[in-house]
Design a protein around this motif. Structure first.
Motif, PDB file in Angstrom:
ATOM      1  N   TYR A 138      -0.815   0.810  -4.175  1.00 54.78           N
ATOM      2  CA  TYR A 138      -2.235   1.116  -4.339  1.00 54.78           C
ATOM      3  C   TYR A 138      -2.725   1.979  -3.176  1.00 54.78           C
ATOM      4  CZ  TYR A 138      -3.049  -2.413  -0.725  1.00 54.78           C
ATOM      5  OH  TYR A 138      -3.029  -3.109   0.464  1.00 54.78           O
ATOM      6  N   ARG A 177       0.862  -1.186   0.000  1.00 51.70           N
ATOM      7  CA  ARG A 177       0.000   0.000   0.000  1.00 51.70           C
ATOM      8  C   ARG A 177       0.896   1.233   0.000  1.00 51.70           C
ATOM      9  NH1 ARG A 177      -5.056   2.196   1.400  1.00 51.70           N
ATOM     10  NH2 ARG A 177      -6.111   0.186   1.613  1.00 51.70           N
ATOM     11  N   GLY A 229     -10.457   1.211  -6.615  1.00 50.55           N
ATOM     12  CA  GLY A 229      -9.069   1.119  -6.181  1.00 50.55           C
ATOM     13  C   GLY A 229      -8.191   1.998  -7.048  1.00 50.55           C
ATOM     14  N   LYS A 230      -7.158   2.582  -6.445  1.00 51.48           N
ATOM     15  CA  LYS A 230      -6.226   3.454  -7.161  1.00 51.48           C
ATOM     16  C   LYS A 230      -4.877   2.749  -7.220  1.00 51.48           C
ATOM     17  CE  LYS A 230      -5.160   8.417  -7.292  1.00 51.48           C
ATOM     18  NZ  LYS A 230      -6.229   8.819  -8.226  1.00 51.48           N
ATOM     19  N   LEU A 231      -4.390   2.475  -8.446  1.00 50.61           N
ATOM     20  CA  LEU A 231      -3.148   1.735  -8.648  1.00 50.61           C
ATOM     21  C   LEU A 231      -2.075   2.685  -9.172  1.00 50.61           C
ATOM     22  CD1 LEU A 231      -4.600  -1.459 -10.408  1.00 50.61           C
ATOM     23  CD2 LEU A 231      -4.278  -1.045  -7.964  1.00 50.61           C
TER      24      LEU A 231
END
Length: 574
Positions: free
Chosen positions: A323, A280, A557-559
């Motif tokens: 992420y 993360r 979700g942000k990758l």
């Protein structure tokens, strides 16, 4: 809509019925053309349909008085075929009306074809649906007898005692062949069960013997047309049998090589903890969130940490290949009322589920389900607390499998080396509170509840699941011209999706191997640019009617700078 496709006035709907004594039903319906005709601009044409006892026919002509009753264009005896009737009251693209009746016809218990008919009114749709529905299910007569009856047409339609003896032998052979054919299909669908594979392998010689005898029988009692039809059918079954046998032989050779003395046994670890393959991003240095996560039992994988992260969507410092929680409000979703006319979209409200973690792995075969590799997360305070609705889970897992290799236009496959992204979402506090009074819940939450309830057994409803992706600063990535135009556009996950219901979560999988060639080619072409991208990946359920709108994102979700080269590939699925 052209004049040909315009709904017919009621007086024309009745005209055929008035001149067709002796039929249970005789009316004009629109039929969707089959074969290459379904791709034509006008692929729905008016046809005269007749129904008497169990015989359904349609004619080239629009009205019965213009048709030759002895020469229908299409004919089905519902008592001799396995069928299923259904209807839909939704306007399909290109259809002349919204009153659709679909008749599915099954051959050998698996091969399927469809007759799609559009009625001119709700009453007409109901009449035809009720007439066809009563014949749903297995045929009332022996399938072997059915084929021999057709063969006997070329011999005057009568059967001598000798022919009846052939009929009995044929019936026995055909039933055994059909049973074995279904068994082969079942074995291929459940290939992980070794004992069934062994049984199918043993049945291969019997399949070859029965298929050969079937061809001889048909050649003996039938004409040239049915002989060649039987040759095609038998060859299809033989190919399936030989393919299964070949797979078994290859598997046996591989297992024999693996069992050779002196070879080192490689442990097959299929219990990898979730959230262990991708880090993360870091919370901003010196922020309250950073201090909160440092406290005992408040890490980002705890229930309290997860809830706190969901409140701080912009409190991060990017790390390569990491992420963070995504923001559902950056996605434009359908708005009511009357979306079909207005096409209005506006930003979504906050997502119904919060991101818990993400995994990213490379495998030689796609992941059929996340638990094949990862332990489903057990989060005290979340996964052990019921939502109050048996179909709505506290956790939702979404697994997407993308091809590693360049796709081939002429050699498409539904499996192969894959990059697998696994999103773990947990129910938000706001959603859990809204579930306490479902009557006053938002339309999007009610729709999600319906999807959770029906997706397992209704493929059409499951196909409302949508995936969306927004690339940050896409103009700086130098992507080919067509791709930026699809930024933020939804993709329906229909035949490429599968649904699993487990103890305290549901899982939706997305098999990108089944996408169209152009889509797979586009994804492959931008793989080298993944390390430069920031992807916002979101999911929602398609709302159609006013009482299902506005939509709302399920989870996002942000990758950051996803690096395929950093994906581990030693997790035991190869």
């Amino acid at each position: 809509m052209s004049a040909l496709q315009a709904p017919r006035p009621p007086q024309l709907e009745r005209k055929s019925s008035e001149v067709s004594e002796g039929f249970s039903l005789c009316e004009t319906l629109y039929k969707r053309r089959n074969g290459l005709g379904k791709h034509a601009d006008q692929n729905w044409v008016p046809r005269c349909f007749t129904f008497h006892t169990s015989i359904l026919c349609y004619y080239d002509e629009e009205f019965f008085e213009d048709a030759d009753p002895s020469r229908p264009r299409g004919r089905i005896d519902l008592a001799r075929d396995e069928t299923k009737a259904s209807f839909v009251d939704v306007q399909k693209q290109g259809a002349p009306t919204k009153f659709l009746v679909v008749l599915q016809i099954f051959v050998l218990g698996g091969i399927e074809r469809k007759w799609k008919m559009c009625a001119n009114s709700k009453n007409q749709q109901q009449r035809w649906f009720e007439a066809l529905k009563q014949y749903d299910g297995q045929p009332d007569v022996d399938v072997g007898q059915q084929i021999l009856d057709a063969l006997s047409i070329g011999n005057g339609g009568s059967q001598t005692p000798r022919n009846r003896a052939k009929t009995n032998a044929f019936n026995k052979t055909f039933r055994t062949l059909r049973k074995n054919s279904n068994a082969f299909t079942l074995g291929l669908n459940q290939g992980s069960q070794n004992d069934e594979e062994e049984q199918q392998h043993k049945k291969t010689p019997a399949m070859l013997f029965l298929a050969f005898n079937l061809t001889i029988i048909v050649a003996r009692v039938g004409d040239n047309t049915f002989f060649w039809m039987s040759v095609v059918l038998v060859n299809m079954l033989l190919c399936k049998a030989l393919k299964t046998s070949w797979r078994k032989e290859v598997k046996a050779v591989i297992e024999e090589e693996e069992d050779e003395p002196g070879l080192e046994d490689i442990p097959q670890n299929k219990t990898v903890p979730a959230a262990g393959t991708m880090p993360r991003a870091k919370p901003k240095q010196g922020s309250d969130l950073e201090e909160f996560l440092k406290a005992p039992n408040q890490g980002f994988l705890s229930a309290t940490g997860c809830k706190e992260l969901a409140k701080n969507l912009s409190c991060f410092e990017k790390l390569p290949h990491s992420y963070w929680n995504g923001d559902g409000t950056i996605f434009n979703v359908r708005m009511g009322p009357n979306y079909k006319r207005t096409g209005l979209k506006k930003p979504s409200k906050m997502s119904l589920y919060d991101l818990y973690a993400v995994d990213f792995v490379r495998t030689e075969e796609r992941m059929k389900e996340s638990r094949d590799v990862f332990q489903p997360p057990d989060i005290p305070g979340i996964t052990d607390v019921p939502t109050g609705h048996s179909y709505i889970p506290p956790m939702m897992i979404i697994t997407a499998s993308m091809p590693v290799n360049e796709p081939s236009l002429f050699n498409s496959t539904d499996d192969g080396p894959s990059f697998n992204v696994v999103f773990y979402f947990v129910i938000s506090d706001a959603t859990r509170a809204a579930l306490k009074d479902m009557a006053s819940a938002s339309p999007a939450l009610k729709l999600f509840g319906e999807w959770c309830r029906r997706a397992e057994n209704e493929p059409q409803f499951r196909g409302r699941f949508k995936c969306m992706c927004i690339l940050d600063e896409i103009e700086k990535l130098g992507l080919p011209t067509p791709i930026p135009g699809y930024n933020g556009k939804p993709v329906l996950i229909n035949k490429s999706g599968a649904f699993f219901r487990r103890k305290n979560y549901i899982e939706q999988t997305i098999n990108v191997h089944l996408f169209a060639y152009i889509a797979k080619k586009a994804l492959y072409s931008i793989q080298p640019k993944f390390p430069k991208m920031v992807l916002n990946v979101g999911f929602n359920i398609e709302g159609k009617e006013d009482d299902e709108l506005p939509e709302c994102m399920l989870g996002v979700g942000k990758l950051f700078h996803l690096d395929p080269g950093s994906a581990p590939d030693d997790l035991g699925l190869d």
